[in-house]
Design a protein around this motif. Structure first.
Motif, PDB file in Angstrom:
ATOM      1  N   GLY A   1       2.583 -24.953   7.592  1.00  0.00           N
ATOM      2  CA  GLY A   1       3.801 -24.154   7.529  1.00  0.00           C
ATOM      3  C   GLY A   1       3.641 -22.808   6.845  1.00  0.00           C
ATOM      4  N   GLU A   2       2.400 -22.398   6.595  1.00  0.00           N
ATOM      5  CA  GLU A   2       2.180 -21.091   5.975  1.00  0.00           C
ATOM      6  C   GLU A   2       2.109 -20.000   7.025  1.00  0.00           C
ATOM      7  OE1 GLU A   2      -0.171 -20.155   2.353  1.00  0.00           O
ATOM      8  OE2 GLU A   2      -1.301 -21.898   3.059  1.00  0.00           O
ATOM      9  N   TYR A   3       2.716 -18.878   6.706  1.00  0.00           N
ATOM     10  CA  TYR A   3       2.617 -17.722   7.592  1.00  0.00           C
ATOM     11  C   TYR A   3       1.223 -17.122   7.479  1.00  0.00           C
ATOM     12  CZ  TYR A   3       7.653 -17.672   8.285  1.00  0.00           C
ATOM     13  OH  TYR A   3       8.936 -17.997   8.621  1.00  0.00           O
ATOM     14  N   VAL A   4       0.713 -16.633   8.603  1.00  0.00           N
ATOM     15  CA  VAL A   4      -0.533 -15.877   8.631  1.00  0.00           C
ATOM     16  C   VAL A   4      -0.148 -14.445   8.960  1.00  0.00           C
ATOM     17  CG1 VAL A   4      -2.786 -15.586   9.725  1.00  0.00           C
ATOM     18  CG2 VAL A   4      -1.870 -17.890   9.364  1.00  0.00           C
ATOM     19  N   TRP A   5      -0.561 -13.520   8.093  1.00  0.00           N
ATOM     20  CA  TRP A   5      -0.144 -12.129   8.180  1.00  0.00           C
ATOM     21  C   TRP A   5      -1.254 -11.238   8.711  1.00  0.00           C
ATOM     22  CZ3 TRP A   5       4.875 -11.552   7.314  1.00  0.00           C
ATOM     23  CH2 TRP A   5       5.528 -12.541   6.579  1.00  0.00           C
ATOM     24  N   ASP A   6      -0.880 -10.296   9.557  1.00  0.00           N
ATOM     25  CA  ASP A   6      -1.774  -9.227   9.995  1.00  0.00           C
ATOM     26  C   ASP A   6      -1.278  -7.965   9.304  1.00  0.00           C
ATOM     27  OD1 ASP A   6      -3.259  -7.244  11.160  1.00  0.00           O
ATOM     28  OD2 ASP A   6      -2.587  -7.631  13.200  1.00  0.00           O
ATOM     29  N   LEU A   7      -2.002  -7.534   8.291  1.00  0.00           N
ATOM     30  CA  LEU A   7      -1.578  -6.382   7.498  1.00  0.00           C
ATOM     31  C   LEU A   7      -2.388  -5.130   7.809  1.00  0.00           C
ATOM     32  CD1 LEU A   7      -1.220  -8.264   4.083  1.00  0.00           C
ATOM     33  CD2 LEU A   7       0.556  -7.813   5.792  1.00  0.00           C
ATOM     34  N   THR A   8      -3.150  -5.149   8.897  1.00  0.00           N
ATOM     35  CA  THR A   8      -4.062  -4.050   9.180  1.00  0.00           C
ATOM     36  C   THR A   8      -3.345  -2.710   9.394  1.00  0.00           C
ATOM     37  OG1 THR A   8      -4.120  -4.684  11.521  1.00  0.00           O
ATOM     38  CG2 THR A   8      -5.902  -5.492  10.128  1.00  0.00           C
ATOM     39  N   GLU A   9      -2.173  -2.724   9.985  1.00  0.00           N
ATOM     40  CA  GLU A   9      -1.442  -1.472  10.226  1.00  0.00           C
ATOM     41  C   GLU A   9      -0.359  -1.209   9.186  1.00  0.00           C
ATOM     42  OE1 GLU A   9      -0.115  -0.987  14.237  1.00  0.00           O
ATOM     43  OE2 GLU A   9      -1.888  -1.983  15.044  1.00  0.00           O
ATOM     44  N   SER A  10      -0.190  -2.128   8.249  1.00  0.00           N
ATOM     45  CA  SER A  10       0.882  -2.007   7.263  1.00  0.00           C
ATOM     46  C   SER A  10       0.806  -0.744   6.413  1.00  0.00           C
ATOM     47  CB  SER A  10       0.915  -3.241   6.359  1.00  0.00           C
ATOM     48  OG  SER A  10       1.199  -4.377   7.131  1.00  0.00           O
ATOM     49  N   PRO A  11      -0.363  -0.359   5.894  1.00  0.00           N
ATOM     50  CA  PRO A  11      -0.395   0.868   5.087  1.00  0.00           C
ATOM     51  C   PRO A  11       0.118   2.089   5.849  1.00  0.00           C
ATOM     52  CG  PRO A  11      -2.404  -0.381   4.742  1.00  0.00           C
ATOM     53  CD  PRO A  11      -1.660  -1.031   5.887  1.00  0.00           C
ATOM     54  N   ASP A  12      -0.280   2.230   7.095  1.00  0.00           N
ATOM     55  CA  ASP A  12       0.184   3.371   7.891  1.00  0.00           C
ATOM     56  C   ASP A  12       1.678   3.295   8.160  1.00  0.00           C
ATOM     57  OD1 ASP A  12      -2.358   4.473   8.026  1.00  0.00           O
ATOM     58  OD2 ASP A  12      -2.819   3.529   9.953  1.00  0.00           O
ATOM     59  N   ARG A  13       2.183   2.117   8.477  1.00  0.00           N
ATOM     60  CA  ARG A  13       3.611   1.956   8.761  1.00  0.00           C
ATOM     61  C   ARG A  13       4.445   2.260   7.525  1.00  0.00           C
ATOM     62  NH1 ARG A  13       3.390  -3.796  12.022  1.00  0.00           N
ATOM     63  NH2 ARG A  13       2.388  -2.988  13.906  1.00  0.00           N
ATOM     64  N   ILE A  14       4.000   1.740   6.378  1.00  0.00           N
ATOM     65  CA  ILE A  14       4.738   1.963   5.129  1.00  0.00           C
ATOM     66  C   ILE A  14       4.642   3.425   4.724  1.00  0.00           C
ATOM     67  CG2 ILE A  14       4.800   1.393   2.673  1.00  0.00           C
ATOM     68  CD1 ILE A  14       3.935  -1.496   3.547  1.00  0.00           C
ATOM     69  N   ALA A  15       3.464   4.023   4.858  1.00  0.00           N
ATOM     70  CA  ALA A  15       3.297   5.443   4.522  1.00  0.00           C
ATOM     71  C   ALA A  15       4.191   6.315   5.391  1.00  0.00           C
ATOM     72  CB  ALA A  15       1.836   5.849   4.672  1.00  0.00           C
TER      73      ALA A  15
END
Length: 80
Positions: free
Chosen positions: A45-59
């Motif tokens: 039941g754990e989520y698996v996250w793809d954070l590869t584009e997160s820095p660009d999206r947040i920036a």
């Protein structure tokens, strides 16, 4: 990376303690805003996250908000 793996990595890197449930709630809210992305859920039941584009999206979001505030400030300053 699962939520618990992410918590472990952050705790080790920043030498702090995190509440896994709170971090997961935050990540789910960021997912709703399209800043992070969960890709699957494990058998446990754990989520698996793809954070590869997160820095660009947040920036991009931070930059957009900063520009909006700057424009508002300049327009207000010009009108006085």
């Amino acid at each position: 990376m699962t939520t618990s793996q992410l918590v472990g990595h952050i705790e080790k890197t920043l030498d702090c303690r995190l509440d896994e449930d709170i971090l997961e709630a935050l990540l789910l809210e960021l997912d709703r805003g399209d800043y992070v992305e969960w890709v699957t859920v494990t058998r446990d039941g754990e989520y698996v996250w793809d954070l590869t584009e997160s820095p660009d999206r947040i920036a991009d979001a931070v930059a957009e908000a900063a520009v909006e505030r700057l424009v508002t400030w300049l327009e207000r300053d010009r009108s006085t």
